[in-house]
Design a protein around this motif. Structure first.
Motif, PDB file in Angstrom:
ATOM      1  N   ALA A   1       0.822  -1.226   0.000  1.00 33.76           N
ATOM      2  CA  ALA A   1       0.000   0.000   0.000  1.00 33.76           C
ATOM      3  C   ALA A   1       0.849   1.266   0.000  1.00 33.76           C
ATOM      4  O   ALA A   1       0.324   2.359   0.187  1.00 33.76           O
ATOM      5  CB  ALA A   1      -0.948  -0.007   1.201  1.00 33.76           C
TER       6      ALA A   1
ATOM      7  N   ILE B   1      -1.414   1.014  -7.048  1.00 28.43           N
ATOM      8  CA  ILE B   1      -2.763   0.468  -6.885  1.00 28.43           C
ATOM      9  C   ILE B   1      -3.102   0.285  -5.408  1.00 28.43           C
ATOM     10  O   ILE B   1      -4.215   0.601  -4.967  1.00 28.43           O
ATOM     11  CB  ILE B   1      -2.873  -0.877  -7.650  1.00 28.43           C
TER      12      ILE B   1
ATOM     13  N   THR C   1       8.022  -0.630   4.125  1.00 28.42           N
ATOM     14  CA  THR C   1       8.684   0.555   4.696  1.00 28.42           C
ATOM     15  C   THR C   1       7.608   1.555   5.133  1.00 28.42           C
ATOM     16  O   THR C   1       7.162   2.374   4.320  1.00 28.42           O
ATOM     17  CB  THR C   1       9.609   1.209   3.637  1.00 28.42           C
TER      18      THR C   1
ATOM     19  N   ASP D   1       6.134  -7.319   4.998  1.00 36.10           N
ATOM     20  CA  ASP D   1       6.918  -7.701   3.823  1.00 36.10           C
ATOM     21  C   ASP D   1       6.444  -9.105   3.467  1.00 36.10           C
ATOM     22  O   ASP D   1       6.518 -10.011   4.309  1.00 36.10           O
ATOM     23  CB  ASP D   1       8.412  -7.693   4.201  1.00 36.10           C
TER      24      ASP D   1
ATOM     25  N   ALA E   1       0.694  -6.631  -3.386  1.00 35.15           N
ATOM     26  CA  ALA E   1       2.130  -6.390  -3.556  1.00 35.15           C
ATOM     27  C   ALA E   1       2.692  -7.233  -4.704  1.00 35.15           C
ATOM     28  O   ALA E   1       2.328  -8.399  -4.865  1.00 35.15           O
ATOM     29  CB  ALA E   1       2.869  -6.730  -2.265  1.00 35.15           C
TER      30      ALA E   1
ATOM     31  N   TYR F   1       5.853  -7.091  -8.268  1.00 33.76           N
ATOM     32  CA  TYR F   1       6.678  -6.319  -9.199  1.00 33.76           C
ATOM     33  C   TYR F   1       7.012  -7.245 -10.365  1.00 33.76           C
ATOM     34  O   TYR F   1       6.662  -8.435 -10.345  1.00 33.76           O
ATOM     35  CB  TYR F   1       7.963  -5.809  -8.509  1.00 33.76           C
TER      36      TYR F   1
ATOM     37  N   THR G   1      -4.476  -8.772  -6.828  1.00 33.08           N
ATOM     38  CA  THR G   1      -4.126  -8.115  -8.085  1.00 33.08           C
ATOM     39  C   THR G   1      -3.316  -9.139  -8.867  1.00 33.08           C
ATOM     40  O   THR G   1      -2.137  -9.353  -8.583  1.00 33.08           O
ATOM     41  CB  THR G   1      -3.260  -6.848  -7.882  1.00 33.08           C
ATOM     42  N   THR G   2      -3.986  -9.814  -9.785  1.00 26.93           N
ATOM     43  CA  THR G   2      -3.210 -10.681 -10.686  1.00 26.93           C
ATOM     44  C   THR G   2      -2.786  -9.774 -11.846  1.00 26.93           C
ATOM     45  O   THR G   2      -2.033  -8.835 -11.639  1.00 26.93           O
ATOM     46  CB  THR G   2      -4.021 -11.912 -11.125  1.00 26.93           C
ATOM     47  N   SER G   3      -3.338  -9.970 -13.032  1.00 27.40           N
ATOM     48  CA  SER G   3      -2.991  -9.105 -14.167  1.00 27.40           C
ATOM     49  C   SER G   3      -3.696  -9.670 -15.391  1.00 27.40           C
ATOM     50  O   SER G   3      -4.031 -10.859 -15.414  1.00 27.40           O
ATOM     51  CB  SER G   3      -1.479  -9.163 -14.405  1.00 27.40           C
TER      52      SER G   3
ATOM     53  N   LYS H   1       1.957 -14.750 -12.522  1.00 26.32           N
ATOM     54  CA  LYS H   1       0.553 -14.323 -12.534  1.00 26.32           C
ATOM     55  C   LYS H   1      -0.362 -15.451 -13.041  1.00 26.32           C
ATOM     56  O   LYS H   1      -1.489 -15.583 -12.589  1.00 26.32           O
ATOM     57  CB  LYS H   1       0.393 -13.049 -13.382  1.00 26.32           C
TER      58      LYS H   1
ATOM     59  N   PRO I   1      -5.684  -6.116 -13.980  1.00 22.66           N
ATOM     60  CA  PRO I   1      -5.461  -4.855 -14.687  1.00 22.66           C
ATOM     61  C   PRO I   1      -4.675  -5.040 -15.980  1.00 22.66           C
ATOM     62  O   PRO I   1      -3.813  -5.915 -16.077  1.00 22.66           O
ATOM     63  CB  PRO I   1      -4.623  -4.026 -13.691  1.00 22.66           C
TER      64      PRO I   1
ATOM     65  N   THR J   1       1.609   3.569 -12.591  1.00 25.96           N
ATOM     66  CA  THR J   1       1.962   3.508 -11.163  1.00 25.96           C
ATOM     67  C   THR J   1       3.488   3.562 -11.089  1.00 25.96           C
ATOM     68  O   THR J   1       4.149   3.901 -12.068  1.00 25.96           O
ATOM     69  CB  THR J   1       1.486   2.178 -10.534  1.00 25.96           C
ATOM     70  N   GLU J   2       4.029   3.135  -9.966  1.00 28.93           N
ATOM     71  CA  GLU J   2       5.497   3.017  -9.862  1.00 28.93           C
ATOM     72  C   GLU J   2       5.990   1.721 -10.521  1.00 28.93           C
ATOM     73  O   GLU J   2       7.190   1.447 -10.540  1.00 28.93           O
ATOM     74  CB  GLU J   2       5.919   3.020  -8.388  1.00 28.93           C
TER      75      GLU J   2
ATOM     76  N   ALA K   1       9.783   0.279 -11.087  1.00 25.61           N
ATOM     77  CA  ALA K   1      10.276  -0.800 -10.218  1.00 25.61           C
ATOM     78  C   ALA K   1      10.662  -2.052 -11.020  1.00 25.61           C
ATOM     79  O   ALA K   1      11.058  -3.066 -10.441  1.00 25.61           O
ATOM     80  CB  ALA K   1       9.202  -1.144  -9.185  1.00 25.61           C
TER      81      ALA K   1
ATOM     82  N   TYR L   1       2.579   2.109 -21.804  1.00 28.22           N
ATOM     83  CA  TYR L   1       2.311   2.729 -20.493  1.00 28.22           C
ATOM     84  C   TYR L   1       2.039   4.223 -20.609  1.00 28.22           C
ATOM     85  O   TYR L   1       1.390   4.806 -19.748  1.00 28.22           O
ATOM     86  CB  TYR L   1       3.475   2.486 -19.529  1.00 28.22           C
TER      87      TYR L   1
HETATM   88  N1  LIG Z   1       0.812  -1.177 -13.109  1.00 29.24           N
HETATM   89  C1  LIG Z   1       0.461  -2.095 -13.987  1.00 29.24           C
HETATM   90  O1  LIG Z   1       0.476  -1.867 -15.205  1.00 29.24           O
HETATM   91  C2  LIG Z   1      -0.013  -3.450 -13.503  1.00 29.24           C
HETATM   92  C3  LIG Z   1      -0.730  -4.249 -14.397  1.00 29.24           C
HETATM   93  C4  LIG Z   1      -1.170  -5.493 -13.968  1.00 29.24           C
HETATM   94  C5  LIG Z   1      -0.903  -5.929 -12.691  1.00 29.24           C
HETATM   95  N2  LIG Z   1      -0.198  -5.136 -11.841  1.00 29.24           N
HETATM   96  C6  LIG Z   1       0.051  -5.635 -10.484  1.00 29.24           C
HETATM   97  O2  LIG Z   1      -0.448  -4.691  -9.558  1.00 29.24           O
HETATM   98  C7  LIG Z   1       0.207  -4.870  -8.306  1.00 29.24           C
HETATM   99  C8  LIG Z   1       0.578  -3.503  -7.748  1.00 29.24           C
HETATM  100  O3  LIG Z   1       1.503  -2.901  -8.609  1.00 29.24           O
HETATM  101  P1  LIG Z   1       1.481  -1.347  -8.965  1.00 29.24           P
HETATM  102  O4  LIG Z   1       1.206  -1.213 -10.404  1.00 29.24           O
HETATM  103  O5  LIG Z   1       0.679  -0.598  -8.000  1.00 29.24           O
HETATM  104  O6  LIG Z   1       3.059  -1.023  -8.802  1.00 29.24           O
HETATM  105  P2  LIG Z   1       3.857  -0.234  -7.663  1.00 29.24           P
HETATM  106  O7  LIG Z   1       3.398   1.175  -7.618  1.00 29.24           O
HETATM  107  O8  LIG Z   1       5.294  -0.506  -7.973  1.00 29.24           O
HETATM  108  O9  LIG Z   1       3.436  -0.959  -6.313  1.00 29.24           O
HETATM  109  C9  LIG Z   1       3.953  -2.206  -5.948  1.00 29.24           C
HETATM  110  C10 LIG Z   1       3.813  -2.357  -4.470  1.00 29.24           C
HETATM  111  O10 LIG Z   1       4.269  -3.669  -4.094  1.00 29.24           O
HETATM  112  C11 LIG Z   1       5.132  -3.512  -2.993  1.00 29.24           C
HETATM  113  N3  LIG Z   1       6.036  -4.626  -2.802  1.00 29.24           N
HETATM  114  C12 LIG Z   1       6.990  -5.119  -3.638  1.00 29.24           C
HETATM  115  N4  LIG Z   1       7.627  -6.146  -3.044  1.00 29.24           N
HETATM  116  C13 LIG Z   1       7.073  -6.293  -1.816  1.00 29.24           C
HETATM  117  C14 LIG Z   1       7.297  -7.162  -0.721  1.00 29.24           C
HETATM  118  N5  LIG Z   1       8.266  -8.096  -0.736  1.00 29.24           N
HETATM  119  N6  LIG Z   1       6.505  -7.052   0.387  1.00 29.24           N
HETATM  120  C15 LIG Z   1       5.541  -6.102   0.452  1.00 29.24           C
HETATM  121  N7  LIG Z   1       5.311  -5.236  -0.532  1.00 29.24           N
HETATM  122  C16 LIG Z   1       6.065  -5.330  -1.659  1.00 29.24           C
HETATM  123  C17 LIG Z   1       5.852  -2.194  -3.231  1.00 29.24           C
HETATM  124  O11 LIG Z   1       6.445  -1.751  -2.032  1.00 29.24           O
HETATM  125  P3  LIG Z   1       7.752  -0.809  -1.947  1.00 29.24           P
HETATM  126  O12 LIG Z   1       7.235   0.608  -2.034  1.00 29.24           O
HETATM  127  O13 LIG Z   1       8.343  -1.156  -0.638  1.00 29.24           O
HETATM  128  O14 LIG Z   1       8.636  -1.169  -3.113  1.00 29.24           O
HETATM  129  C18 LIG Z   1       4.664  -1.354  -3.676  1.00 29.24           C
HETATM  130  O15 LIG Z   1       3.924  -0.926  -2.564  1.00 29.24           O
HETATM  131  C19 LIG Z   1       1.382  -5.800  -8.558  1.00 29.24           C
HETATM  132  O16 LIG Z   1       1.050  -7.096  -8.099  1.00 29.24           O
HETATM  133  C20 LIG Z   1       1.495  -5.806 -10.082  1.00 29.24           C
HETATM  134  O17 LIG Z   1       2.036  -7.020 -10.563  1.00 29.24           O
HETATM  135  C21 LIG Z   1       0.258  -3.894 -12.215  1.00 29.24           C
END
Ligand SMILES: NC(=O)c1ccc[n+]([C@@H]2O[C@H](COP(=O)([O-])OP(=O)(O)OC[C@H]3O[C@@H](n4cnc5c(N)ncnc54)[C@H](OP(=O)(O)O)[C@@H]3O)[C@@H](O)[C@H]2O)c1
Length: 270
Positions: free
Chosen positions: A10, A14, A35, A54, A82, A84, A131-133, A150, A176, A181-182, A186, A210
């Protein structure tokens, strides 16, 4: 009494947007992150608490669940979010990188899910949203290992839903498409000289997608819909071209679909 959602990852993207969305709707929010300092601006919400979690650390998972129950009395929804992406040429990926990708995206989800089940079983109620994908049902170049995590989650949750129904536990996957996002910052990108020409261009083409991606607000809205629609529906596609691509994958023979993906993502590679 207000309901409670526990969200992993969080700190950004997302997870963070969903935490704010649910807090503004009056839910208790357990915004977990590895963190906690990253979540300072979330503390403006009186019904939101931050806990350290974590997904690679089982002690922190158990502690965050216990702390959430102590703070709010109950957990109604677990949002496994969570994750990446490890991206690039498979041959260039180290065993350690591949393992970390599976530990985070698959075993992390399994660990948090396993830790919450006794609570849900005892009260005979609960929900697990993930959150799969769209990449849990279709694939693109360079994401072979990410996709396999996924796809694993899709299969895991699709099967898990059967045995949990007897306890009134619902399982839901949010799928999604590309979301701003980040996530793209990442990415763990790897390549080698022999693959460079291909990986650099395909990676650039993927990142171009993106640029037009929607923000995470639409995913938070979809999570809200999934939580509140009172159904046992498993899959919720959302975002950008994701729903359309999943429909095309269902409609078209795989060879046609693959050609279509290639024409976009392998553009400029001879
Ligand atoms: N953005 C897209 O296009 C997209 C599309 C499909 C699916 N998704 C999925 O959406 C989910 C969220 O991603 P997002 O797009 O929101 O990206 P994001 O902004 O990079 O967020 C990822 C989050 O996961 C956390 N994380 C990574 N490793 C972790 C761990 N070991 N323990 C706890 N937290 C951890 C990160 O924490 P830190 O801040 O500590 O790094 C961050 O809070 C992911 O599962 C991703 O695969 C994303």
């Amino acid at each position: 009494m207000s309901k409670t959602i526990l969200i992993t990852g969080a700190s950004t993207g997302i997870g963070k947007t969903t935490a704010i969305y649910f807090a503004e709707k009056g839910w208790n929010v357990s915004a977990t992150m590895r963190t906690p300092e990253k979540g300072k601006d979330l503390l403006n919400y009186p019904n939101l608490k931050i806990f350290t979690l974590d997904v690679l650390n089982e002690t922190s998972i158990k502690q965050a669940i216990d702390d959430t129950i102590s703070a709010f009395g109950n957990i109604d929804v677990l949002f496994n979010n969570a994750g990446y992406a490890l991206v690039g040429a498979f041959e260039a990926m180290s065993q350690e990188q591949i393992k970390k990708q599976f530990d985070t995206n698959v075993f992390g989800v399994m660990n948090v899910t396993k830790a919450i089940l006794p609570h849900y079983r005892t009260k005979k109620n609960g929900m697990i949203i993930n959150t799969t994908s769209m990449g849990g049902l279709i694939t693109f170049p360079l994401y072979s290992v990410y996709h396999s995590t996924k796809w694993a989650l899709e299969g895991f949750m699709e099967s898990l839903q059967f045995e949990l129904k007897q306890f009134n536990i619902k399982v839901k996957n949010i799928e999604p498409g590309a979301i701003k996002t980040e996530f793209e910052n990442a990415l763990d990108f790897v390549s080698t000289k022999d693959y460079d020409k291909y990986t650099r261009q395909a990676h650039k083409n993927m990142l171009d997608i993106y640029k037009a991606a929607p923000t995470s607000e639409i995913v938070a809205q979809k999570v809200w819909q999934a939580v509140n629609d009172n159904s046992y529906r498993l899959r919720y596609a959302v975002g950008g071209r994701g729903p359309l691509l999943l429909f095309m994958r269902w409609l078209l023979p795989l060879s046609w679909f693959t050609k279509m993906v290639s024409s976009q993502v392998e553009k400029g590679i001879k």
